[in-house]
Design a protein around this motif. Structure first.
Motif, PDB file in Angstrom:
ATOM      1  N   SER A 105       0.915  -1.382  -0.064  1.00 63.51           N
ATOM      2  CA  SER A 105       0.085   0.020   0.333  1.00 63.51           C
ATOM      3  C   SER A 105       0.719   1.252   0.045  1.00 63.51           C
ATOM      4  O   SER A 105       1.888   1.235   0.349  1.00 63.51           O
ATOM      5  CB  SER A 105      -1.000   0.047   1.196  1.00 63.51           C
ATOM      6  OG  SER A 105      -1.897  -1.092   1.351  1.00 63.51           O
ATOM      7  N   ARG A 106       0.303   2.433  -0.348  1.00 67.25           N
ATOM      8  CA  ARG A 106       1.012   3.619  -0.563  1.00 67.25           C
ATOM      9  C   ARG A 106       1.105   4.406   1.041  1.00 67.25           C
ATOM     10  O   ARG A 106       0.059   4.115   1.696  1.00 67.25           O
ATOM     11  CB  ARG A 106       0.378   4.473  -1.575  1.00 67.25           C
ATOM     12  CG  ARG A 106       1.208   5.789  -1.743  1.00 67.25           C
ATOM     13  CD  ARG A 106       0.350   6.970  -2.715  1.00 67.25           C
ATOM     14  NE  ARG A 106       0.280   6.060  -3.764  1.00 67.25           N
ATOM     15  CZ  ARG A 106       0.778   5.794  -4.849  1.00 67.25           C
ATOM     16  NH1 ARG A 106       2.079   6.438  -4.962  1.00 67.25           N
ATOM     17  NH2 ARG A 106       0.330   5.209  -6.073  1.00 67.25           N
ATOM     18  N   CYS A 107       2.326   4.740   1.293  1.00 63.84           N
ATOM     19  CA  CYS A 107       2.422   5.272   2.371  1.00 63.84           C
ATOM     20  C   CYS A 107       1.452   6.412   2.728  1.00 63.84           C
ATOM     21  O   CYS A 107       1.255   7.440   1.663  1.00 63.84           O
ATOM     22  CB  CYS A 107       3.821   5.606   2.698  1.00 63.84           C
ATOM     23  SG  CYS A 107       4.929   4.307   3.185  1.00 63.84           S
ATOM     24  N   PRO A 108       0.867   6.693   3.945  1.00 62.79           N
ATOM     25  CA  PRO A 108      -0.010   7.996   3.817  1.00 62.79           C
ATOM     26  C   PRO A 108       0.893   9.356   3.735  1.00 62.79           C
ATOM     27  O   PRO A 108       1.894   9.367   3.749  1.00 62.79           O
ATOM     28  CB  PRO A 108      -0.572   8.046   5.392  1.00 62.79           C
ATOM     29  CG  PRO A 108      -0.174   6.572   5.699  1.00 62.79           C
ATOM     30  CD  PRO A 108       1.035   6.016   4.911  1.00 62.79           C
ATOM     31  N   ALA A 109       0.270  10.456   3.557  1.00 63.30           N
ATOM     32  CA  ALA A 109       0.876  11.733   3.259  1.00 63.30           C
ATOM     33  C   ALA A 109       1.857  11.959   4.654  1.00 63.30           C
ATOM     34  O   ALA A 109       1.574  11.595   5.550  1.00 63.30           O
ATOM     35  CB  ALA A 109      -0.098  12.862   3.236  1.00 63.30           C
ATOM     36  N   ASN A 110       2.992  12.593   4.250  1.00 64.76           N
ATOM     37  CA  ASN A 110       4.135  12.921   5.067  1.00 64.76           C
ATOM     38  C   ASN A 110       4.668  11.997   5.871  1.00 64.76           C
ATOM     39  O   ASN A 110       5.172  11.835   6.731  1.00 64.76           O
ATOM     40  CB  ASN A 110       3.170  13.960   6.150  1.00 64.76           C
ATOM     41  CG  ASN A 110       2.686  15.309   5.558  1.00 64.76           C
ATOM     42  OD1 ASN A 110       3.606  15.914   4.632  1.00 64.76           O
ATOM     43  ND2 ASN A 110       1.618  15.500   6.173  1.00 64.76           N
ATOM     44  N   SER A 111       4.630  10.653   4.997  1.00 67.82           N
ATOM     45  CA  SER A 111       5.560   9.433   5.534  1.00 67.82           C
ATOM     46  C   SER A 111       6.171   8.699   4.420  1.00 67.82           C
ATOM     47  O   SER A 111       5.741   8.998   3.334  1.00 67.82           O
ATOM     48  CB  SER A 111       4.563   8.461   6.437  1.00 67.82           C
ATOM     49  OG  SER A 111       3.670   8.107   5.421  1.00 67.82           O
ATOM     50  N   MET A 112       6.978   8.029   4.503  1.00 70.35           N
ATOM     51  CA  MET A 112       7.985   7.211   3.674  1.00 70.35           C
ATOM     52  C   MET A 112       8.192   5.789   4.224  1.00 70.35           C
ATOM     53  O   MET A 112       8.648   5.784   5.332  1.00 70.35           O
ATOM     54  CB  MET A 112       9.046   7.943   3.294  1.00 70.35           C
ATOM     55  CG  MET A 112       9.524   7.578   1.999  1.00 70.35           C
ATOM     56  SD  MET A 112       8.944   7.913   0.617  1.00 70.35           S
ATOM     57  CE  MET A 112       9.815   7.570  -0.679  1.00 70.35           C
ATOM     58  N   SER A 113       8.429   4.806   3.348  1.00 74.11           N
ATOM     59  CA  SER A 113       8.973   3.473   4.130  1.00 74.11           C
ATOM     60  C   SER A 113      10.633   3.853   4.005  1.00 74.11           C
ATOM     61  O   SER A 113      10.884   4.523   3.321  1.00 74.11           O
ATOM     62  CB  SER A 113       8.332   2.643   2.896  1.00 74.11           C
ATOM     63  OG  SER A 113       8.878   2.853   1.752  1.00 74.11           O
ATOM     64  N   PRO A 114      11.145   3.014   4.747  1.00 69.18           N
ATOM     65  CA  PRO A 114      12.698   2.921   4.613  1.00 69.18           C
ATOM     66  C   PRO A 114      13.261   2.879   3.502  1.00 69.18           C
ATOM     67  O   PRO A 114      12.898   1.942   2.530  1.00 69.18           O
ATOM     68  CB  PRO A 114      13.065   1.753   5.917  1.00 69.18           C
ATOM     69  CG  PRO A 114      11.640   1.335   6.380  1.00 69.18           C
ATOM     70  CD  PRO A 114      10.737   1.868   5.546  1.00 69.18           C
ATOM     71  N   ALA A 115      14.495   3.432   3.202  1.00 73.67           N
ATOM     72  CA  ALA A 115      15.265   3.248   1.870  1.00 73.67           C
ATOM     73  C   ALA A 115      15.891   1.766   1.942  1.00 73.67           C
ATOM     74  O   ALA A 115      15.927   1.279   0.630  1.00 73.67           O
ATOM     75  CB  ALA A 115      16.314   4.224   2.083  1.00 73.67           C
TER      76      ALA A 115
END
Length: 79
Positions: free
Chosen positions: A58-68
């Motif tokens: 799923s796409r991360c919510p606004a103002n968040s990101m999955s780890p690189a």
């Protein structure tokens, strides 16, 4: 790893050792998507999957990101 094995493994011992399991019982770990039995694919940057089993990232919510790096099983707040 990207797979978790949910199968009973039968060990028959005589002159040879034989493992018998069903590949359909292999499931994708959190951070990886795909059907039971594989193949599993790591979630793309900006996406996540926080449960074991079949399913899609799923796409991360606004103002968040999955780890690189590493399994993308959570989203983290953007700085």
């Amino acid at each position: 790893g990207q797979y978790a094995l949910n199968a009973r493994v039968h060990l028959l011992v005589s002159h040879d050792v034989h493992f018998d399991f069903n590949i359909a019982n292999c499931t994708c770990d959190p951070g990886y998507s795909g059907p039971d039995g594989g193949p599993c694919t790591e979630c793309e940057a900006g996406k996540y999957k926080n449960f074991k089993g079949s399913g899609w990232c799923s796409r991360c919510p606004a103002n968040s990101m999955s780890p690189a790096e590493g399994p993308r099983s959570v989203c983290q707040c953007s700085p």
